[in-house]
Design a protein around this motif. Structure first.
Motif, PDB file in Angstrom:
ATOM      1  N   MET A   1       0.836  -1.203   0.000  1.00 55.71           N
ATOM      2  CA  MET A   1       0.000   0.000   0.000  1.00 55.71           C
ATOM      3  C   MET A   1       0.872   1.255   0.000  1.00 55.71           C
ATOM      4  N   TYR A   2       1.943   1.207   0.776  1.00 53.62           N
ATOM      5  CA  TYR A   2       2.878   2.332   0.800  1.00 53.62           C
ATOM      6  C   TYR A   2       3.419   2.597  -0.597  1.00 53.62           C
ATOM      7  N   SER A   3       3.793   1.514  -1.273  1.00 53.05           N
ATOM      8  CA  SER A   3       4.339   1.681  -2.616  1.00 53.05           C
ATOM      9  C   SER A   3       3.295   2.262  -3.556  1.00 53.05           C
ATOM     10  N   MET A   4       2.063   1.814  -3.385  1.00 52.93           N
ATOM     11  CA  MET A   4       1.005   2.347  -4.239  1.00 52.93           C
ATOM     12  C   MET A   4       0.815   3.828  -3.971  1.00 52.93           C
ATOM     13  N   ALA A   5       0.787   4.190  -2.714  1.00 53.73           N
ATOM     14  CA  ALA A   5       0.594   5.600  -2.372  1.00 53.73           C
ATOM     15  C   ALA A   5       1.757   6.433  -2.911  1.00 53.73           C
ATOM     16  N   ASN A   6       2.973   5.927  -2.756  1.00 55.22           N
ATOM     17  CA  ASN A   6       4.133   6.656  -3.269  1.00 55.22           C
ATOM     18  C   ASN A   6       4.042   6.831  -4.772  1.00 55.22           C
ATOM     19  N   CYS A   7       3.612   5.761  -5.434  1.00 54.43           N
ATOM     20  CA  CYS A   7       3.491   5.816  -6.891  1.00 54.43           C
ATOM     21  C   CYS A   7       2.436   6.838  -7.296  1.00 54.43           C
TER      22      CYS A   7
ATOM     23  N   ASP B   1      19.435   7.723   7.062  1.00 58.18           N
ATOM     24  CA  ASP B   1      19.318   8.824   6.119  1.00 58.18           C
ATOM     25  C   ASP B   1      18.562   9.967   6.789  1.00 58.18           C
ATOM     26  N   PRO B   2      19.170  11.147   6.924  1.00 67.00           N
ATOM     27  CA  PRO B   2      18.472  12.217   7.644  1.00 67.00           C
ATOM     28  C   PRO B   2      17.180  12.679   6.967  1.00 67.00           C
ATOM     29  N   SER B   3      17.041  12.406   5.693  1.00 68.80           N
ATOM     30  CA  SER B   3      15.876  12.970   5.001  1.00 68.80           C
ATOM     31  C   SER B   3      14.637  12.096   5.092  1.00 68.80           C
ATOM     32  N   THR B   4      14.738  10.922   5.686  1.00 73.52           N
ATOM     33  CA  THR B   4      13.547  10.085   5.772  1.00 73.52           C
ATOM     34  C   THR B   4      12.718  10.469   6.995  1.00 73.52           C
ATOM     35  N   ILE B   5      11.467  10.057   6.965  1.00 81.19           N
ATOM     36  CA  ILE B   5      10.588  10.297   8.103  1.00 81.19           C
ATOM     37  C   ILE B   5      10.841   9.169   9.102  1.00 81.19           C
ATOM     38  N   LYS B   6      11.263   9.529  10.277  1.00 80.58           N
ATOM     39  CA  LYS B   6      11.598   8.505  11.255  1.00 80.58           C
ATOM     40  C   LYS B   6      10.330   7.794  11.735  1.00 80.58           C
ATOM     41  N   GLY B   7      10.402   6.505  11.684  1.00 88.85           N
ATOM     42  CA  GLY B   7       9.238   5.717  12.075  1.00 88.85           C
ATOM     43  C   GLY B   7       8.370   5.358  10.884  1.00 88.85           C
ATOM     44  N   ALA B   8       8.541   6.060   9.787  1.00 84.69           N
ATOM     45  CA  ALA B   8       7.771   5.730   8.575  1.00 84.69           C
ATOM     46  C   ALA B   8       8.686   5.985   7.382  1.00 84.69           C
TER      47      ALA B   8
ATOM     48  N   THR C   1       9.271   4.460   4.743  1.00 86.73           N
ATOM     49  CA  THR C   1       8.812   4.200   3.377  1.00 86.73           C
ATOM     50  C   THR C   1       7.905   5.306   2.857  1.00 86.73           C
ATOM     51  N   LEU C   2       7.613   6.275   3.677  1.00 83.37           N
ATOM     52  CA  LEU C   2       6.835   7.434   3.221  1.00 83.37           C
ATOM     53  C   LEU C   2       7.757   8.301   2.372  1.00 83.37           C
ATOM     54  N   MET C   3       7.362   8.467   1.124  1.00 83.27           N
ATOM     55  CA  MET C   3       8.279   9.088   0.168  1.00 83.27           C
ATOM     56  C   MET C   3       8.503  10.580   0.432  1.00 83.27           C
ATOM     57  N   LEU C   4       7.447  11.280   0.763  1.00 82.27           N
ATOM     58  CA  LEU C   4       7.537  12.730   0.888  1.00 82.27           C
ATOM     59  C   LEU C   4       8.142  13.100   2.228  1.00 82.27           C
ATOM     60  N   GLY C   5       9.346  13.648   2.194  1.00 78.64           N
ATOM     61  CA  GLY C   5      10.064  13.959   3.417  1.00 78.64           C
ATOM     62  C   GLY C   5       9.766  15.360   3.918  1.00 78.64           C
ATOM     63  N   GLU C   6      10.596  15.789   4.881  1.00 80.30           N
ATOM     64  CA  GLU C   6      10.391  17.106   5.486  1.00 80.30           C
ATOM     65  C   GLU C   6      11.530  18.056   5.165  1.00 80.30           C
ATOM     66  N   MET C   7      12.535  17.553   4.479  1.00 86.68           N
ATOM     67  CA  MET C   7      13.722  18.361   4.205  1.00 86.68           C
ATOM     68  C   MET C   7      13.407  19.374   3.110  1.00 86.68           C
ATOM     69  N   LEU C   8      13.668  20.627   3.389  1.00 83.79           N
ATOM     70  CA  LEU C   8      13.411  21.651   2.378  1.00 83.79           C
ATOM     71  C   LEU C   8      14.626  21.799   1.467  1.00 83.79           C
ATOM     72  N   THR C   9      14.383  21.860   0.185  1.00 80.72           N
ATOM     73  CA  THR C   9      15.480  22.147  -0.733  1.00 80.72           C
ATOM     74  C   THR C   9      15.158  23.416  -1.500  1.00 80.72           C
ATOM     75  N   LEU C  10      16.192  24.160  -1.781  1.00 82.77           N
ATOM     76  CA  LEU C  10      16.027  25.434  -2.469  1.00 82.77           C
ATOM     77  C   LEU C  10      15.608  25.186  -3.918  1.00 82.77           C
ATOM     78  N   PRO C  11      14.966  26.158  -4.514  1.00 79.47           N
ATOM     79  CA  PRO C  11      14.558  25.971  -5.906  1.00 79.47           C
ATOM     80  C   PRO C  11      15.749  25.628  -6.789  1.00 79.47           C
ATOM     81  N   GLN C  12      15.499  24.748  -7.731  1.00 81.98           N
ATOM     82  CA  GLN C  12      16.616  24.230  -8.506  1.00 81.98           C
ATOM     83  C   GLN C  12      16.756  24.865  -9.876  1.00 81.98           C
TER      84      GLN C  12
END
Lengths: 787, 419
Positions: A599-605, B57-64, B66-77
């Protein structure tokens, strides 16, 4: 209806005026002299600007149903619209002419502006001067930076506008023209609507561009493949074999893992990194599975593994050395030899609960029938149609280099580059132990090389794709590691290429039932679940997210079916084996966690696809499987809303987070989370000062929080405090390189260097040195923005 | 490769005396860093290695993790795209690269559009001195109000230690694009109501959250938004929970406009092009990057009613078969002259008029109206159209025909009893 069409276009008069202005600028640029800004050339006549604001009203009969409405300008400016004369009739042709004329002017300007540069020799002097100065700085930095080898960064991709492959024979910086602002080149292609850079998209790696770059050429060049690496075993490899008194290294190495429950170290005296010494428990060894009666059978474990060794060592040489021999023959022999091995102990072990639980899978109908017929010995596996067999092989070899070192050679010279010491595939033991060493030291490129060698030893080396082969638990694990590392390195095309022979991972020879003699009594999938997941996720990184979603849905369906079977009281695969309550619970737990991972992978995708509605729904549904991740998931959903721009919805979710945090016992990470969310909301309201204050509050709780430190520095930049921001980030990188030599932090730092001074290259080189001391060959050098 | 940070080392005007440089960087909102989770299970060959790498990896969400969207801000590229109605923000930094102190530094940032030149600098006063390795920083903001080429002109003047006055400037050019495509369509109701359908298309490359799309009516109309379904006291948008538009997606907004009573009286006189109002659109993108636009005044052609407009003011919805019922018609003289009207009522196959046909209605001055009560019955069941009214202006001997002016449902009242 009367058709009204208005447009953004300005009146003809204005077009003419614009041209005049642009010409003036153009002239100025050519002369390169300074003109007092106060001078009147640029002052636009007042009546002119008001004329612009009146939009032209046009009778257009071509649009029968809907009228195009012009969006005038922003509200503040639009008051004049109401009174604006509707007199400037502008026909299409004129518009066209006007704008194209404009465009021509633009491009000229673009060219001319970019020509502003410093004479090369002057720059050279500057460089050498700075080099000396920088070198001193660098010395200092190295001292600070040297520390144990336990790096903690995984590579993450920064989307780069220019994934240009860095060539090792690149010119030295001095030979290059000084790069001059590229903002104009961005601006001159507005029509193409380049992706606007706001989306955190994963793109590509420096060494492997989409098929056209040098990296890909290198990767698929078959010419170097004539002599596979593994045919000349490295010293440690050959030593390993002589120690064992075995004729063939590969077979021996492999066999040690073939049997389901053997130790890595059993037949490999060199590999005696005992499970105790490795921090990660090798949990596929029987001793770590309390329910299995392994300790009782301890001494006999070696039996099934050592027995087949001699027959294999006879057959495998033909695989490696005489590649001209038809491959089917040794394969058959292999089967024949094994058919005699009927070890009761091995059988008992293979049937172990843990194996069954983890290996369970539901093959498709066709595969299932074939496996049944193999089991009932209707016909031997040898007669299976080759279309239904999995025949993998390496698709490229030794692509892996060390980008950090290449950069050092280019910018710091050979001498400095010599200092860089990283592990390579040859410098570690040619075994799983060496492989793990490479992975944990973040030398993933070398690790990929090593998997290549080990697979070649197994007869699945370069060019072996499409040739019959046999699979073992270990060969598939090796493939998994290799493909996972390629993915981590963002070498997605390579991973896809090598995944291809595996098809949909559902061919009969990927199941234990296919090898009744090698794995007597063992059932289920030889392909690890993680590999299936990787296979399913991969297309999303190759711009085929729909395919990824299809595959993920298939995985989800199987997971759900298995869970249903378990709940119904049967075994995972639906067979009527009675499970103890304990085992059933363990199995349910395992498959639920697998389901949630899918499910995580699906959500990420879905997130990558920007299908935010479904992504949010899916993330939300994970909470029921992973209640302990509720706070993180809700915060993540809130951030998705912020990314979309819906600040109000984000706040709703963040409030939910705060409620969940209040209900639980006071946990500092939760307080951090709440403050962090608040900061993001402030950020989205353009309140950078408040956002900065919130980040500082987080730092009061956890001063070493890397994300917060970085984010606080980013806020400072938006507040116009470049020097402070830079100082803060620089300090962090120097004090705590383990945490801050991270791609995103370095990217921010180099961006600020570029903004701050014309000597950014020197400062970036200092960062390169810091990186060189700590990071493995998997470091993504793009974030240093040196090339 | 320098991305969006404009890097201009200006040319030497007077040999060897150039001491400072100017850089600019567009400040779009930062982005959140995205991880690429690759996991394995404990039983796989790498064991916990992949998990450990992700946890470290400092950019991952601790405890989750596999959640792709992190909290680290990056400057416009990169510079990115800029659209009409958005705010252009830029960092401007003047840096003293030399080892000398320079004096009286004046930094000026102007934005040249195709029609005007705007000063964007926060302050126009000179900085007394700039030490080596220090900067003058400014963040400028400008709400973009024109499409097409914009040129940011940054000018720096300063005095060196030897008293030499130096001046240089840099140009940064960018294109402002159109973010939305808006199309409208009017529907005129039988009454004086006007329905406006607005199709708004996102023609940018990123999703847009539509924060507000409202119709600001002109003084003649009151507006009702028809984009919310109210159930109980909760209003739900017709667009669902997430109000964002994907690139190239189009969305229809519907508005109902009613003339204000004071103008409704004169509605018969409202002719030709009338101003309805304008759409006000506010959107947001990444991390609240905001944009706002208004359309030009939307104009509609009032439907032509000819010389005499007849509208039905009152009619029952359902009537009984063969049973007379009353309707009220309103006759408005929309012409410029006085009329003398005569009413004829012609029966059709289904509709039968009661009363005398051919009666005089009297004189009607321009703009004046007349209410006309009539009685009629139908001889056929079902939905019947009221037709057959004829008005004749006796001055000009001109006849106006009014057919299908309204519909009525005719039912048989006895059916239920008999059955």
């Amino acid at each position: 209806y009367q058709k009204l069409q208005t447009d953004f276009e300005h009146s003809r008069l204005n077009q003419a005026v614009t041209k005049v202005h642009l010409n003036i600028i153009y002239d100025i640029l050519l002369q390169q002299d300074s003109i007092d800004l106060g001078a009147g050339e640029f002052v636009t006549p007042q009546e002119d600007s008001s004329a612009t604001l009146s939009e032209s009203l046009m009778d257009r009969l071509n649009d029968q149903m809907m009228e195009s409405v012009m969006i005038s300008d922003s509200p503040n400016n639009s008051e004049e619209d109401d009174v604006g004369p509707i007199d400037s009739f502008l026909d299409g042709g004129l518009e066209e002419n006007g704008s194209s004329g404009n465009k021509k002017e633009e491009s000229e300007i673009g060219q001319n502006t970019t020509e502003i540069k410093v004479p090369v020799d002057q720059k050279e002097q500057e460089c050498t001067k700075d080099d000396i100065k920088e070198e001193i700085d660098i010395e200092e930095q190295i001292q600070i930076v040297v520390s144990p080898q336990s790096e903690a960064h995984s590579p993450v991709v920064i989307k780069s506008e220019d994934p240009e492959h860095q060539s090792p024979k690149g010119t030295s910086p001095k030979d290059e023209p000084v790069p001059v602002c590229t903002i104009f080149s961005q601006g001159t292609q507005p029509k193409s609507l380049a992706p606007d850079g706001f989306q955190p998209t994963l793109i590509k790696s420096p060494s492997f561009t989409t098929g056209s770059g040098g990296g890909s050429d290198e990767a698929v060049t078959p010419s170097k493949m004539t002599a596979p690496l593994v045919c000349q075993p490295s010293p440690s490899l050959s030593k390993f074999f002589t120690d064992n008194g075995q004729a063939n290294p590969a077979s021996d190495f492999f066999d040690s893992f073939t049997a389901p429950s053997s130790f890595i170290s059993i037949s490999n005296p060199n590999a005696d990194v005992s499970p105790a010494s490795t921090p990660a428990p090798l949990s596929f060894t029987p001793e770590h599975q309390p329910p299995t009666p392994v300790s009782v059978f301890g001494p006999t474990v070696t039996e099934p593994t050592t027995k087949p060794q001699s027959p294999i060592s006879q057959t495998v040489p033909s695989l490696n050395l005489a590649s001209s021999t038809p491959q089917a023959q040794p394969f058959n022999q292999l089967q024949a030899v094994f058919s005699g091995t009927d070890d009761p102990f091995a059988t008992a072990l293979s049937l172990s609960e843990v194996d069954r639980r983890h290996d369970a899978w539901l093959p498709c109908e066709e595969t299932r029938k074939m496996l049944i017929s193999v089991a009932t010995q209707q016909y031997g596996p040898a007669y299976v149609d080759t279309n239904r067999l999995t025949m993998p092989g390496l698709k490229f070899d030794n692509l892996q280099g060390d980008a950090v070192k290449d950069l050092m050679v280019r910018f710091l010279g050979e001498q400095a580059a010599m200092k860089r010491q990283v592990l390579t595939a040859s410098s570690v033991e040619q075994s799983f132990v060496g492989l793990k060493q490479l992975v944990s030291s973040k030398n993933w490129r070398a690790a990929v090389d090593l998997t290549g060698r080990l697979l070649t030893a197994h007869g699945q080396g370069y060019g072996k794709a499409g040739q019959p082969t046999s699979h073992t638990t270990d060969s598939l694990q090796l493939w998994f590691v290799r493909l996972a590392l390629l993915t981590k390195l963002n070498l997605f095309q390579n991973a896809e290429l090598e995944f291809e022979p595996f098809g949909n991972l559902d061919q009969p020879d990927l199941y234990y039932e296919y090898y009744p003699s090698v794995y007597p009594g063992r059932r289920g999938s030889m392909v690890p679940f993680s590999m299936r997941l990787l296979h399913a996720e991969l297309p999303q990184y190759l711009a085929k997210p729909q395919e990824a979603l299809d595959r993920l849905h298939n995985l989800k369906t199987v997971c759900l079916a298995i869970l249903e079977n378990l709940e119904k009281g049967s075994a995972e695969d639906g067979s009527m084996i009675t499970l103890t309550q304990e085992n059933r619970q363990a199995s349910l737990k395992l498959w639920r966690s697998r389901l949630s991972r899918v499910m995580y992978s699906m959500a990420n995708c879905l997130l990558l696809m920007k299908d935010y509605i479904l992504a949010v729904e899916t993330y939300h549904s994970i909470i029921q499987y992973e209640p302990q991740q509720r706070v993180q998931l809700l915060s993540g959903i809130g951030r998705i809303f912020l990314q979309v721009g819906d600040v109000k919805m984000a706040e709703v979710y963040f409030q939910d987070v705060e409620k969940s945090c209040q209900m639980k016992a006071r946990d500092p990470t939760h307080t951090t989370c709440v403050l962090m969310n608040r900061a993001f909301v402030y950020l989205s309201q353009n309140s950078y000062a408040e956002a900065h204050a919130s980040f500082l509050e987080v730092l009061k709780i956890d001063p070493r929080h890397p994300v917060t430190n970085n984010n606080a520095a980013v806020c400072l930049l938006y507040l116009g405090r470049l020097k402070e921001s830079l100082g803060q980030l620089e300090g962090l990188v120097q004090q705590d390189p383990a945490l801050y030599l991270h791609e995103s932090v370095l990217f921010n730092l180099t961006t600020m260097y570029e903004l701050e001074s014309s000597r950014s290259t020197q400062k970036k080189q200092a960062l390169l040195e810091a990186v060189a001391c700590r990071e493995g060959d998997s470091f993504n050098t793009q974030c240093l923005k040196l090339v | 490769m320098f991305n969006h940070v404009g890097r201009f080392v200006h040319p030497d005007v007077s040999q060897g005396c150039q001491l400072s440089c100017i850089k600019m960087m567009r400040l779009t909102k930062p982005t959140l860093f995205t991880n690429l989770p690759v996991t394995c299970e404990d039983r796989d060959l790498p064991g916990d290695l992949f998990g450990q790498l992700m946890r470290d990896d400092p950019s991952t969400i601790k405890g989750a993790e596999t959640l792709m969207l992190g909290e680290m801000l990056t400057l416009p590229q990169n510079f990115g795209n800029i659209f009409l109605g958005e705010t252009f923000s830029s960092y401007i930094s003047v840096h003293n690269d030399s080892s000398q102190v320079v004096k009286d530094i004046l930094v000026k940032a102007d934005l040249q559009t195709s029609s005007q030149r705007l000063n964007l600098s926060a302050s126009n006063s000179a900085v007394a001195e700039l030490k080596p390795e220090s900067c003058i920083d400014d963040v400028i903001h400008h709400e973009v109000k024109e499409i097409g080429t914009h040129i940011l002109v940054c000018a720096v003047s300063y005095t060196t230690q030897c008293g030499e006055k130096l001046y240089f400037r840099k140009f940064f050019k960018f294109q402002v694009l159109k973010p939305l495509d808006v199309k409208t369509k009017f529907y005129n109701a039988e009454t004086d109501e006007v329905f406006l359908e607005a199709q708004i298309q996102n023609i940018t490359t990123s999703p847009m959250f539509m924060e507000k799309v409202s119709l600001e009516p002109s003084m003649m109309y009151n507006v009702t938004e028809l984009n919310i379904v109210t159930s109980g006291d909760q209003g739900e948008s017709t667009f669902g929970k997430m109000s964002y538009l994907q690139p190239m997606d189009t969305r229809q907004y519907l508005y109902c406009l009613k003339p204000k009573p004071e103008y409704a009286e004169k509605a018969g006189v409202i002719k030709g092009v009338t101003v309805i109002g304008k759409l006000d659109i506010v959107w947001k993108t990444n991390l609240g990057e905001r944009g706002r636009l208004q359309t030009s005044q939307l104009q509609r052609m009032a439907p032509g009613y000819g010389d005499i407009r007849m509208s039905v003011e009152m009619i029952p919805e359902t009537v009984n078969l063969e049973e007379p019922f009353d309707i009220t018609c309103k006759i408005i003289n929309c012409s410029e002259r006085t009329m003398d009207l005569q009413l004829e009522m012609c029966n059709t196959r289904t509709v039968h008029w009661c009363g005398i046909s051919g009666r005089q209605l009297g004189k009607l001055t321009p703009g004046a109206s007349l209410l006309l009560p009539l009685t009629v019955f139908s001889s056929v069941q079902g939905l019947q159209s009221i037709s057959g009214l004829r008005l004749t202006d006796t001055f000009l001997k001109r006849t106006y025909e009014y057919d299908d002016i309204a519909q009525v449902c005719v039912v048989c009242p006895f059916l239920n009893n008999e059955c």
